[in-house]
Design a protein around this motif. Structure first.
Motif, mmCIF file in Angstrom:
data_model
loop_
_atom_site.group_PDB
_atom_site.id
_atom_site.type_symbol
_atom_site.label_atom_id
_atom_site.label_comp_id
_atom_site.label_asym_id
_atom_site.label_seq_id
_atom_site.Cartn_x
_atom_site.Cartn_y
_atom_site.Cartn_z
ATOM 1 N N ASP A 50 0.874 -1.170 -0.047
ATOM 2 C CA ASP A 50 -0.050 -0.058 -0.002
ATOM 3 C C ASP A 50 0.997 1.087 -0.021
ATOM 4 N N VAL A 51 0.239 2.279 -0.550
ATOM 5 C CA VAL A 51 0.830 3.702 -0.374
ATOM 6 C C VAL A 51 0.085 4.562 0.466
ATOM 7 N N VAL A 52 0.841 4.986 1.450
ATOM 8 C CA VAL A 52 0.006 5.838 2.388
ATOM 9 C C VAL A 52 0.679 7.206 2.465
ATOM 10 N N PHE A 71 4.573 7.850 -5.537
ATOM 11 C CA PHE A 71 5.041 6.732 -4.772
ATOM 12 C C PHE A 71 3.925 5.285 -5.372
ATOM 13 N N SER A 72 3.235 5.543 -5.927
ATOM 14 C CA SER A 72 2.383 4.430 -6.397
ATOM 15 C C SER A 72 2.932 3.473 -7.432
ATOM 16 N N GLY A 126 3.091 9.833 3.520
ATOM 17 C CA GLY A 126 4.179 9.738 4.162
ATOM 18 C C GLY A 126 5.164 8.602 3.751
ATOM 19 N N GLY A 127 4.830 7.560 3.113
ATOM 20 C CA GLY A 127 5.596 6.541 2.701
ATOM 21 C C GLY A 127 4.878 5.044 2.092
ATOM 22 N N LEU A 128 5.667 4.079 2.386
ATOM 23 C CA LEU A 128 5.154 2.847 2.029
ATOM 24 C C LEU A 128 4.865 1.747 3.007
ATOM 25 N N VAL A 129 3.749 1.187 2.908
ATOM 26 C CA VAL A 129 3.560 0.052 3.658
ATOM 27 C C VAL A 129 4.222 -1.447 3.019
ATOM 28 N N VAL A 130 4.871 -2.154 3.636
ATOM 29 C CA VAL A 130 5.571 -3.226 3.198
ATOM 30 C C VAL A 130 5.063 -4.553 3.849
ATOM 31 N N ASP A 131 4.699 -5.950 3.299
ATOM 32 C CA ASP A 131 4.778 -6.998 3.663
ATOM 33 C C ASP A 131 5.840 -7.913 4.014
ATOM 34 N N PHE A 153 7.108 -0.374 7.622
ATOM 35 C CA PHE A 153 6.755 0.881 6.944
ATOM 36 C C PHE A 153 8.086 1.531 6.459
ATOM 37 N N VAL A 154 8.194 2.220 5.301
ATOM 38 C CA VAL A 154 9.243 2.828 4.723
ATOM 39 C C VAL A 154 8.971 4.311 4.503
ATOM 40 N N PRO A 155 9.472 5.086 5.425
ATOM 41 C CA PRO A 155 8.984 6.640 5.351
ATOM 42 C C PRO A 155 9.647 7.115 3.982
#
Length: 402
Positions: free
Chosen positions: A129-131, A158-159, A133-138, A144-146
């Motif tokens: 996911d892209v949120v 970031f998409s 302030g950064g990226l969500v990583v599984d 979380f990547v700021p």
């Protein structure tokens, strides 16, 4: 006969008691194995092996991802490794427990990620996911990547990373708080530094190399040489004058350049595109010859003459004595910079890069006439007037006698 039956009953009870005594107690936090007995809409019923009791696994404890079909996650008869979350029953024989497959897997993943963090090793995960302030990583657990740690350069969208499986360095980890901070930028910077060192060590001053224009500036062009940027100063772009780099090159364009110098410590590489191009004087003798009539614009005026641009980078000199048949004190009297003139080529000296020109050679020499001013006689050539000096003087003497 009844005595035999009584003995058999006693033996069966003893076996059952032994079996019950052999069952292990189940405590919250225990790691157990469960055999799937029944699949329901939102949960699975399992037998906790070696305990004689059953447990329940809610679908959310099977996976962290939404699912509509629990049978896609587990099958009846499948034996799972589980962790006991809590007890939802009171008596040992019929008690039931809430179990989780997901949390046990996450616990193992946290341990693996912690081990990678301690060993300064990379981890791999998929951007889900892209949120803001950064990226969500599984990684099996949420990381979380700021934004500042995504890449070595600014990224506006970031998409483009969503769905990609990438490598990361663990920056912070706290399993008890489900806190996992990752960085991709650190790994990229490390890779770029190694590649830059390799490229710098492979470059040799004087070599001709290829690269792509990475950036245009007021003072020149940066060329990507495959991990290292080399600078072509604006004076090294062309043999002719260049006001702006964008006038001759554009970003992404492939160019050839000569390596002028290398400074490994400062990671600087000086390049010249001009040195790879044929010089404007290289073939001058083939295009400009003695006695040719040429046209060009005056580039500079000096006290001794005027320099005329005949071709880009090629100038010829009109010496002050070759400007006019009339006496010229200074070239500025009769010429100006930017003026277009036509001249005759007197000499071409390619080795010394000199071309001598003359404007007056293309102009007719003014005729001279004999003028009497009191006792002064101005000599005028016979071929110009058509009369001999004797003829002229004879008429003059005759008039005085009269």
């Amino acid at each position: 006969m009844s005595e035999i039956k009584e003995n058999q009953i006693d033996q069966d009870e003893a076996v059952m008691l032994d079996a019950l005594e052999s069952f292990k107690d189940v405590e919250v936090g225990d790691i157990v194995q469960g055999e799937v007995l029944v699949l329901e809409d939102k949960q699975a019923i399992v037998s906790i092996l070696g305990t004689g009791v059953e447990g329940v696994i809610p679908v959310k404890e099977l996976t962290a991802f939404p699912t509509e079909d629990i049978s896609s996650l587990v099958k009846i008869g499948e034996i799972l490794d589980l962790v006991v979350i809590t007890s939802i029953g009171k008596d040992k024989e019929n008690g039931s427990y809430l179990l989780s497959k997901r949390r046990l897997e996450a616990k193992k993943i946290w341990e693996d990620v912690e081990a990678a963090f301690e060993a300064d090793e990379e981890v791999e995960g998929t951007v889900t996911d892209v949120v803001k302030g950064g990226l969500v990583v599984d990684l099996g657990v949420r990381g979380f990547v700021p934004a500042s740690m995504i890449d070595t350069h600014f990224v506006s969208d970031f998409s483009v990373y969503k769905g990609q499986t990438l490598r990361f360095k663990v920056m912070e980890i706290e399993p008890s708080e489900n806190r996992l901070i990752l960085s991709r930028k650190v790994l990229l910077a490390k890779e770029q530094a190694a590649k830059k060192e390799e490229v710098l060590n492979s470059l040799v001053a004087g070599d001709i190399i290829k690269g792509k224009v990475a950036r245009l500036t007021d003072f020149g062009v940066f060329v990507d040489l495959g991990g290292v940027d080399g600078l072509v100063h604006i004076s090294e772009l062309s043999h002719s004058h260049v006001s702006k780099a964008s006038d001759v090159l554009e970003v992404g364009e492939e160019v050839e350049a000569k390596i002028l110098s290398i400074d490994p410590e400062k990671e600087r590489v000086s390049l010249s595109i001009k040195e790879t191009l044929a010089g404007p004087w290289d073939n001058v003798a083939e295009t400009i010859g003695t006695d040719d009539v040429v046209t060009g614009a005056i580039k500079r005026l000096t006290s001794f003459g005027a320099f005329v641009e005949l071709q880009p980078g090629v100038e010829g000199l009109i010496h002050i004595s070759q400007i006019s048949h009339n006496h010229v004190v200074t070239p500025h009297e009769v010429l100006q910079e930017g003026q277009e003139v036509t001249a005759k080529v007197l000499e071409v000296n390619q080795p010394d890069r000199r071309i001598a020109l003359s404007i007056k050679a293309l102009e007719e020499k003014p005729q001279q006439e004999e003028v009497f001013q009191e006792d002064e006689v101005v000599d005028i050539p016979e071929e110009v007037t058509g009369f001999s000096l004797g003829d002229i003087l004879g008429d003059a003497l005759k008039s005085t006698e009269d």
